[in-house]
Design a protein around this motif. Structure first.
Motif, PDB file in Angstrom:
ATOM      1  N   ASP A 218      72.808 -38.402  -9.150  1.00 16.38           N
ATOM      2  CA  ASP A 218      72.551 -36.998  -9.483  1.00 16.38           C
ATOM      3  C   ASP A 218      71.088 -36.941  -9.932  1.00 16.38           C
ATOM      4  O   ASP A 218      70.761 -37.230 -11.078  1.00 16.38           O
ATOM      5  CB  ASP A 218      73.492 -36.553 -10.604  1.00 16.38           C
ATOM      6  CG  ASP A 218      73.246 -35.120 -11.046  1.00 16.38           C
ATOM      7  OD1 ASP A 218      72.280 -34.483 -10.575  1.00 16.38           O
ATOM      8  OD2 ASP A 218      74.021 -34.640 -11.892  1.00 16.38           O
ATOM      9  N   TRP A 219      70.203 -36.615  -9.014  1.00 17.19           N
ATOM     10  CA  TRP A 219      68.765 -36.707  -9.273  1.00 17.19           C
ATOM     11  C   TRP A 219      68.284 -35.864 -10.449  1.00 17.19           C
ATOM     12  O   TRP A 219      67.468 -36.345 -11.243  1.00 17.19           O
ATOM     13  CB  TRP A 219      67.972 -36.396  -8.010  1.00 17.19           C
ATOM     14  CG  TRP A 219      68.238 -37.434  -6.961  1.00 17.19           C
ATOM     15  CD1 TRP A 219      68.913 -37.255  -5.789  1.00 17.19           C
ATOM     16  CD2 TRP A 219      67.919 -38.815  -7.022  1.00 17.19           C
ATOM     17  NE1 TRP A 219      69.022 -38.444  -5.113  1.00 17.19           N
ATOM     18  CE2 TRP A 219      68.413 -39.419  -5.848  1.00 17.19           C
ATOM     19  CE3 TRP A 219      67.265 -39.615  -7.945  1.00 17.19           C
ATOM     20  CZ2 TRP A 219      68.269 -40.766  -5.579  1.00 17.19           C
ATOM     21  CZ3 TRP A 219      67.120 -40.963  -7.678  1.00 17.19           C
ATOM     22  CH2 TRP A 219      67.617 -41.525  -6.509  1.00 17.19           C
ATOM     23  N   PRO A 220      68.734 -34.637 -10.628  1.00 19.62           N
ATOM     24  CA  PRO A 220      68.258 -33.890 -11.805  1.00 19.62           C
ATOM     25  C   PRO A 220      68.669 -34.530 -13.127  1.00 19.62           C
ATOM     26  O   PRO A 220      67.963 -34.407 -14.122  1.00 19.62           O
ATOM     27  CB  PRO A 220      68.911 -32.508 -11.642  1.00 19.62           C
ATOM     28  CG  PRO A 220      69.186 -32.389 -10.178  1.00 19.62           C
ATOM     29  CD  PRO A 220      69.514 -33.780  -9.722  1.00 19.62           C
ATOM     30  N   ALA A 221      69.798 -35.237 -13.141  1.00 19.70           N
ATOM     31  CA  ALA A 221      70.269 -35.862 -14.383  1.00 19.70           C
ATOM     32  C   ALA A 221      69.648 -37.237 -14.632  1.00 19.70           C
ATOM     33  O   ALA A 221      69.546 -37.673 -15.780  1.00 19.70           O
ATOM     34  CB  ALA A 221      71.782 -35.985 -14.356  1.00 19.70           C
ATOM     35  N   CYS A 222      69.219 -37.924 -13.593  1.00 19.23           N
ATOM     36  CA  CYS A 222      68.705 -39.288 -13.721  1.00 19.23           C
ATOM     37  C   CYS A 222      67.385 -39.310 -14.482  1.00 19.23           C
ATOM     38  O   CYS A 222      66.490 -38.504 -14.232  1.00 19.23           O
ATOM     39  CB  CYS A 222      68.522 -39.910 -12.341  1.00 19.23           C
ATOM     40  SG  CYS A 222      67.990 -41.632 -12.409  1.00 19.23           S
ATOM     41  N   ARG A 223      67.275 -40.265 -15.405  1.00 20.33           N
ATOM     42  CA  ARG A 223      66.046 -40.424 -16.197  1.00 20.33           C
ATOM     43  C   ARG A 223      65.391 -41.787 -15.980  1.00 20.33           C
ATOM     44  O   ARG A 223      64.584 -42.228 -16.772  1.00 20.33           O
ATOM     45  CB  ARG A 223      66.337 -40.220 -17.684  1.00 20.33           C
ATOM     46  CG  ARG A 223      66.825 -38.824 -18.031  1.00 20.33           C
ATOM     47  CD  ARG A 223      65.708 -37.802 -17.776  1.00 20.33           C
ATOM     48  NE  ARG A 223      66.163 -36.453 -18.045  1.00 20.33           N
ATOM     49  CZ  ARG A 223      66.474 -35.558 -17.124  1.00 20.33           C
ATOM     50  NH1 ARG A 223      66.390 -35.873 -15.846  1.00 20.33           N
ATOM     51  NH2 ARG A 223      66.857 -34.351 -17.440  1.00 20.33           N
ATOM     52  N   ALA A 224      65.772 -42.464 -14.899  1.00 13.76           N
ATOM     53  CA  ALA A 224      65.133 -43.716 -14.473  1.00 13.76           C
ATOM     54  C   ALA A 224      65.202 -44.818 -15.519  1.00 13.76           C
ATOM     55  O   ALA A 224      64.243 -45.534 -15.742  1.00 13.76           O
ATOM     56  CB  ALA A 224      63.688 -43.456 -14.044  1.00 13.76           C
ATOM     57  N   ARG A 225      66.336 -44.972 -16.137  1.00 14.98           N
ATOM     58  CA  ARG A 225      66.506 -46.054 -17.116  1.00 14.98           C
ATOM     59  C   ARG A 225      66.693 -47.408 -16.434  1.00 14.98           C
ATOM     60  O   ARG A 225      66.396 -48.435 -17.006  1.00 14.98           O
ATOM     61  CB  ARG A 225      67.707 -45.771 -18.006  1.00 14.98           C
ATOM     62  CG  ARG A 225      67.577 -44.516 -18.804  1.00 14.98           C
ATOM     63  CD  ARG A 225      67.337 -44.860 -20.191  1.00 14.98           C
ATOM     64  NE  ARG A 225      67.237 -43.684 -21.026  1.00 14.98           N
ATOM     65  CZ  ARG A 225      67.273 -43.782 -22.318  1.00 14.98           C
ATOM     66  NH1 ARG A 225      67.430 -44.939 -22.880  1.00 14.98           N
ATOM     67  NH2 ARG A 225      67.132 -42.712 -23.041  1.00 14.98           N
ATOM     68  N   GLY A 226      67.296 -47.413 -15.231  1.00 15.93           N
ATOM     69  CA  GLY A 226      67.467 -48.647 -14.471  1.00 15.93           C
ATOM     70  C   GLY A 226      68.681 -49.469 -14.849  1.00 15.93           C
ATOM     71  O   GLY A 226      68.857 -50.578 -14.361  1.00 15.93           O
ATOM     72  N   LEU A 227      69.527 -48.943 -15.725  1.00 15.42           N
ATOM     73  CA  LEU A 227      70.710 -49.684 -16.138  1.00 15.42           C
ATOM     74  C   LEU A 227      71.634 -49.975 -14.960  1.00 15.42           C
ATOM     75  O   LEU A 227      72.205 -51.059 -14.856  1.00 15.42           O
ATOM     76  CB  LEU A 227      71.455 -48.913 -17.230  1.00 15.42           C
ATOM     77  CG  LEU A 227      72.624 -49.602 -17.896  1.00 15.42           C
ATOM     78  CD1 LEU A 227      72.196 -50.932 -18.506  1.00 15.42           C
ATOM     79  CD2 LEU A 227      73.217 -48.708 -18.969  1.00 15.42           C
ATOM     80  N   CYS A 228      71.757 -49.029 -14.039  1.00 16.23           N
ATOM     81  CA  CYS A 228      72.618 -49.228 -12.869  1.00 16.23           C
ATOM     82  C   CYS A 228      72.143 -50.418 -12.028  1.00 16.23           C
ATOM     83  O   CYS A 228      72.950 -51.209 -11.546  1.00 16.23           O
ATOM     84  CB  CYS A 228      72.708 -47.961 -12.033  1.00 16.23           C
ATOM     85  SG  CYS A 228      71.124 -47.261 -11.550  1.00 16.23           S
ATOM     86  N   ALA A 229      70.841 -50.561 -11.883  1.00 14.97           N
ATOM     87  CA  ALA A 229      70.290 -51.677 -11.102  1.00 14.97           C
ATOM     88  C   ALA A 229      70.481 -53.002 -11.832  1.00 14.97           C
ATOM     89  O   ALA A 229      70.670 -54.040 -11.206  1.00 14.97           O
ATOM     90  CB  ALA A 229      68.819 -51.441 -10.807  1.00 14.97           C
ATOM     91  N   GLU A 230      70.444 -52.974 -13.156  1.00 16.93           N
ATOM     92  CA  GLU A 230      70.690 -54.192 -13.919  1.00 16.93           C
ATOM     93  C   GLU A 230      72.137 -54.641 -13.793  1.00 16.93           C
ATOM     94  O   GLU A 230      72.415 -55.836 -13.691  1.00 16.93           O
ATOM     95  CB  GLU A 230      70.359 -53.976 -15.396  1.00 16.93           C
ATOM     96  CG  GLU A 230      68.883 -53.858 -15.676  1.00 16.93           C
ATOM     97  CD  GLU A 230      68.591 -53.641 -17.153  1.00 16.93           C
ATOM     98  OE1 GLU A 230      69.370 -54.141 -17.991  1.00 16.93           O
ATOM     99  OE2 GLU A 230      67.597 -52.969 -17.455  1.00 16.93           O
ATOM    100  N   LEU A 231      73.054 -53.683 -13.805  1.00 17.91           N
ATOM    101  CA  LEU A 231      74.477 -54.012 -13.728  1.00 17.91           C
ATOM    102  C   LEU A 231      74.955 -54.304 -12.315  1.00 17.91           C
ATOM    103  O   LEU A 231      75.930 -55.026 -12.124  1.00 17.91           O
ATOM    104  CB  LEU A 231      75.304 -52.862 -14.311  1.00 17.91           C
ATOM    105  CG  LEU A 231      75.167 -52.655 -15.809  1.00 17.91           C
ATOM    106  CD1 LEU A 231      75.860 -51.378 -16.236  1.00 17.91           C
ATOM    107  CD2 LEU A 231      75.723 -53.850 -16.562  1.00 17.91           C
TER     108      LEU A 231
END
Length: 93
Positions: free
Chosen positions: A32-45
């Motif tokens: 959900d691009w408007p909600a994403c804040r580029a924390r990168g947690l998804c890529a870490e997990l």
């Protein structure tokens, strides 16, 4: 389209003929691009499926294999801004 052989883009299309078969029936992650804040947690997990671009935003590289569904669900639950969704595979007609 991806410029790496065997990889699929977010729509499931691939540059390798015939490689879509299994991918067409796999679960997918959607950002959900408007909600994403580029924390990168998804890529870490879930580095097998998600990478990050130069600004830290997620890039879903491919569908989620069955063996990684539990980790994908964990990544969805861990997103602090609820910007990641796990979509069920399409049902055959």
């Amino acid at each position: 389209m991806s410029d790496m052989p065997g990889r699929t883009d977010v729509t499931g299309r691939t540059d390798v003929p015939g490689a879509v078969g299994a991918a067409a029936h796999a679960a997918r992650l959607r950002v959900d691009w408007p909600a994403c804040r580029a924390r990168g947690l998804c890529a870490e997990l879930l580095p097998e499926v998600v990478s990050v671009d130069e600004w830290g935003y997620p890039v879903v590289e491919r569908p989620v294999p069955r063996r990684l569904l539990a980790l994908a669900a964990e990544a969805v639950d861990a997103c602090p801004h609820r910007a990641l969704r796990l979509l069920d595979p399409p049902r055959p007609h």
